[in-house]
Design a protein around this motif. Structure first.
Motif, short mmCIF file in Angstrom:
data_model
loop_
_atom_site.label_atom_id
_atom_site.label_comp_id
_atom_site.label_asym_id
_atom_site.label_seq_id
_atom_site.Cartn_x
_atom_site.Cartn_y
_atom_site.Cartn_z
N ALA A 155 0.87 -1.49 -0.01
CA ALA A 155 -0.09 -0.07 -0.08
C ALA A 155 1.02 1.33 -0.01
CB ALA A 155 -0.93 0.11 1.10
N PRO A 156 0.28 2.24 -0.67
CA PRO A 156 0.95 3.61 -0.48
C PRO A 156 0.76 4.29 0.82
CG PRO A 156 -1.22 4.05 -1.80
CD PRO A 156 -0.79 2.36 -1.41
N ALA A 157 1.87 5.07 0.98
CA ALA A 157 1.69 6.00 2.24
C ALA A 157 0.26 6.68 2.50
CB ALA A 157 2.78 7.03 2.37
N SER A 158 -0.18 7.01 1.21
CA SER A 158 -1.43 7.88 1.39
C SER A 158 -2.74 7.05 1.63
CB SER A 158 -1.77 8.41 -0.04
OG SER A 158 -1.78 7.41 -1.18
N ALA A 159 -2.67 5.67 1.63
CA ALA A 159 -3.81 4.82 1.94
C ALA A 159 -3.99 5.00 3.47
CB ALA A 159 -3.60 3.21 1.70
N LEU A 160 -5.48 4.88 3.93
CA LEU A 160 -5.82 4.96 5.14
C LEU A 160 -5.48 3.53 6.00
CD1 LEU A 160 -9.01 7.06 5.12
CD2 LEU A 160 -6.71 7.76 5.64
N LEU A 161 -4.97 3.62 7.15
CA LEU A 161 -4.66 2.25 7.84
C LEU A 161 -6.11 1.51 7.88
CD1 LEU A 161 -3.18 0.55 9.24
CD2 LEU A 161 -3.58 1.63 11.45
N ALA A 177 4.73 0.65 1.64
CA ALA A 177 5.54 -0.52 2.24
C ALA A 177 4.78 -1.68 1.74
CB ALA A 177 5.37 -0.45 3.67
N THR A 178 5.36 -2.85 1.81
CA THR A 178 4.76 -4.25 1.59
C THR A 178 4.65 -4.92 2.99
OG1 THR A 178 5.34 -4.50 -0.58
CG2 THR A 178 5.09 -6.41 0.55
N GLN A 217 -8.60 6.66 11.72
CA GLN A 217 -8.36 7.79 10.80
C GLN A 217 -6.86 8.02 10.30
OE1 GLN A 217 -9.07 10.87 14.00
NE2 GLN A 217 -9.76 8.99 15.05
N CYS A 218 -5.91 7.39 10.66
CA CYS A 218 -4.52 7.57 10.48
C CYS A 218 -4.07 6.96 9.00
CB CYS A 218 -3.56 6.87 11.43
SG CYS A 218 -3.62 5.33 11.50
N ALA A 219 -3.03 7.55 8.43
CA ALA A 219 -2.54 7.04 7.02
C ALA A 219 -1.57 5.83 7.55
CB ALA A 219 -2.24 8.48 6.41
N PHE A 220 -1.60 5.14 6.43
CA PHE A 220 -0.79 3.96 6.51
C PHE A 220 0.78 4.70 6.79
CE2 PHE A 220 1.48 0.49 3.82
CZ PHE A 220 1.71 -0.30 4.75
#
Lengths: 439, 439
Positions: free
Chosen positions: B96-102, B196-197, B125-128
């Motif tokens: 997933a990209p950093a922009s994805a939501l957890l 990250a993977t 609420q937080c971003a990955f």
């Protein structure tokens, strides 16, 4: 040379000229056996002043030449480094010095009712410090992860001559950069690991072992994902490719010749309740057609019989092809069909087995001994290239050391190498820690 | 400023002046919203040439001011960074990209039949990307570990302007220094994590939740070790100290007033079979006398009722003491008796609850709002000193950012700080990545 215990006699230095790799080692200038922080501080001061390399060594069971020295280097034999193995049940952790044997670390955890999972093949001989420096793995890694996943805190000698303590006795700690993780698996090039505190897991109380011959190899490659998606995560998932099975059937021991199927897997589960009928029934339902020839073992004797085929494989291959070369590589499991297609292009007989649970393969080049050095080198580089192109890498658990240094440099993007070298220069500006290794 | 999406309007920049910490933030010079490697390369070139700081930001749920900028800095809002969440069942991993939501990362794992364990309080609420940069934790960490224990590969922008990929889609990879682990939890000071993977675990199919009032607090402190030694590892082990229970009993909601015991724990198990009678019987046998007032829940409604007391605690304290200060610290559990003795010496009313499973405490200084800034600072530094002296640390999961930078510098040995600074200088020689944070 500074004060302290030294080994300088030629004959006494002979054992330091080899490890478990094929890399030829030189006789080091001497070997130091430090027993105190003062010994280490003096060693670093001397090495820094004279430009001498310090090569850390545990029991010499490494597979990549990481503990081999050049004639001008000093081996730092950590076998006398003081410290006891201490289990702290309240903190669910264990502390041990680099000099402890991994088998004693595992036994101490077990005696206190806990489990320390890392289980490299050399688990009954290797030093704890070596497992930290190389981030040791083993079959359990597919469920439990590598050594780095269990280390909470690291004690390490750095280039300033001081012993640093990074981390605390808890899995939660986010105060500052995680230097401990950088040192783990760095094979001694940033500093020398002297000990660690590791997490402990509950001790498994049941084990279910399955031998699973499958009609089509392709089926096998889908199983780890399918099982995990159904809630079943094995603590070992070993496999044999069609080529190694064919070898075993044609020339191997009687038990192997009767084995059905195109490919074979050995799975082990250690969950609570895994020896119940319900667990096995659930598993069989998930395996579907693949379970047609399943053999299950729940007691020690049955389990040993199934694991015998795993152990027999290495012994048989080594006897039949004494000059074979075995490489420890990784290919993400989703790319294994492409990998086995690619292996054909190497134009050398290869048989493969290993850890399907994490894509860590033992690729055996059976006729390697008949090739000249340059041709073998070309074949190996082609093998590594194949792994890297499929998103894998050239070492799963053995590390780089001297054995794969050239390959690492060849297959790592220049921009990444520049960052690694910047780290090395920052932490070890005089290049005293395991010089010439990895990078 | 280089080409790309920019936010420069004063009003539009207002949301970037705060996160979920108490740290006051400045209005940044501007905010960039990169959408391509070219955007990032241009940003780094510009920042390097002009000496401008690049401050990464996800959804701004951090608790330590790590994403707050100085007036001269540029915020790099990663919310538009491209990429999809992709589950790869065969490789047991998710990218997933950093922009994805957890929450979307966790939902994608769940939909594919897997489990991604990290569960910080801000999980919905937080971003990955923020969870990677801060090595996020949560209650699950006591069984499953922190974010760093799940990350296989990291994609990161470094000071050379290039996007680097460290790691592969397998838990086994020992080819070269583990740069990914150094970046995880480094709060953006070495580079900017773009994705990250991560590994996936089997999805738990059963849950057993226990509310456990105990007659003596001391009993509680021994339970995690005793349970684990008997094979029971909870996926959450929350606790309430006698002081917070006394507060709840005296002034809290009706349900809390009826609670027996001197201290309280909430345990959750998610093993296969944990809802069976045999599992609970075994657990009760291990708990012994401590199980006298045990309440067990196996269905969703019952579980929610037990977790309600955990949620109610924060709400009640916040309402009754709106100016209280809550600190995220860690103390190894074996030292908790000493910690609670030491808390008395702070001479300020403190109540404590949190994650007993890993010694991560939420210490609430109830009357902090009545103290002047200097006195509060003195009390907090005394609290941190107490944790550090007992082998703990000043942040378990929130990180250092700006909020604890001075404390980190005060309580880290000078020799360690020198190494951290050498790393920073090596990886970010122009100090463009999140300048002024952590170190």
């Amino acid at each position: 040379m500074p004060h302290g215990q030294w080994i300088v006699d030629e004959a006494d230095l002979a054992p330091f000229m080899a490890d478990e790799s094929h890399v030829p080692g030189a006789r080091p200038r001497a070997a130091a056996r430090p027993t105190s922080p003062e010994d280490l501080r003096a060693l670093v001061a001397w090495a820094t002043a004279e430009g001498i390399g310090l090569v850390p060594r545990g029991t010499g069971t490494g597979k990549a030449g990481g503990c081999l020295a050049r004639p001008q280097d000093i081996v730092v034999d950590l076998g006398a480094w003081p410290g006891a193995i201490e289990v702290n049940p309240r903190d669910l952790c264990l502390t041990a010095p680099a000099s402890a044997l991994l088998k004693d670390v595992k036994a101490a955890a077990d005696a206190a009712g806990f489990f320390y999972p890392p289980d490299p093949n050399s688990w009954d001989q290797c030093a704890f410090g070596g497992t930290l420096a190389t981030n040791a793995g083993g079959p359990n890694a597919c469920k439990y992860g590598m050594t780095r996943h269990w280390v909470l805190a690291v004690e390490a000698l750095l280039a300033d001559g001081e012993i640093h303590h990074f981390g605390i006795a808890s899995v939660k700690a986010n105060a500052g950069p995680c230097m401990g993780q950088l040192l783990l698996g760095s094979e001694g090039i940033f500093g020398m690991i002297l000990g660690a505190t590791v997490r402990l897991a509950p001790k498994p109380i049941e084990r279910l072992t399955l031998l699973l011959p499958v009609a089509r190899f392709e089926e096998l490659l889908e199983l780890p994902g399918r099982l995990c998606a159904a809630g079943y995560l094995p603590c070992a998932f070993e496999f044999w490719d069609p080529a190694v099975l064919a070898e075993l059937r044609a020339h191997g021991p009687e038990a192997a010749r009767r084995m059905p199927g195109e490919a074979l897997a050995l799975l082990e589960f250690d969950d609570r309740g895994c020896t119940s009928e319900a667990f096995l029934d659930g598993l069989v339902a998930v395996l579907g057609d693949a379970a047609a020839e399943l053999q299950a073992a729940t007691d020690h004797r049955q389990r040993e019989a199934l694991w015998a085929i795993r152990r027999m494989t290495s012994v048989f291959l080594k006897e039949r092809y004494p000059r074979k070369v075995s490489e420890d590589v990784v290919v993400p499991r989703s790319r294994l069909p492409e990998f086995f297609e690619g292996l054909q292009r190497l134009e050398i007989p290869c048989v493969t087995y290993g850890h399907l649970g994490d894509g860590n393969l033992h690729v055996n080049l059976l006729s390697a001994g008949e090739l000249d050095a340059a041709t073998l080198e070309t074949k190996l580089m082609a093998l590594f290239r194949l792994c890297v192109e499929l998103g894998g890498t050239l070492s799963g658990e053995h590390g780089v050391g001297l054995a794969k240094r050239e390959a690492l440099i060849a297959f790592t993007p220049a921009a990444d190498l520049a960052q690694f070298r910047a780290l090395k220069a920052a932490l070890d500006p005089r290049n005293i820690f395991n010089p010439g290794k990895v990078l």
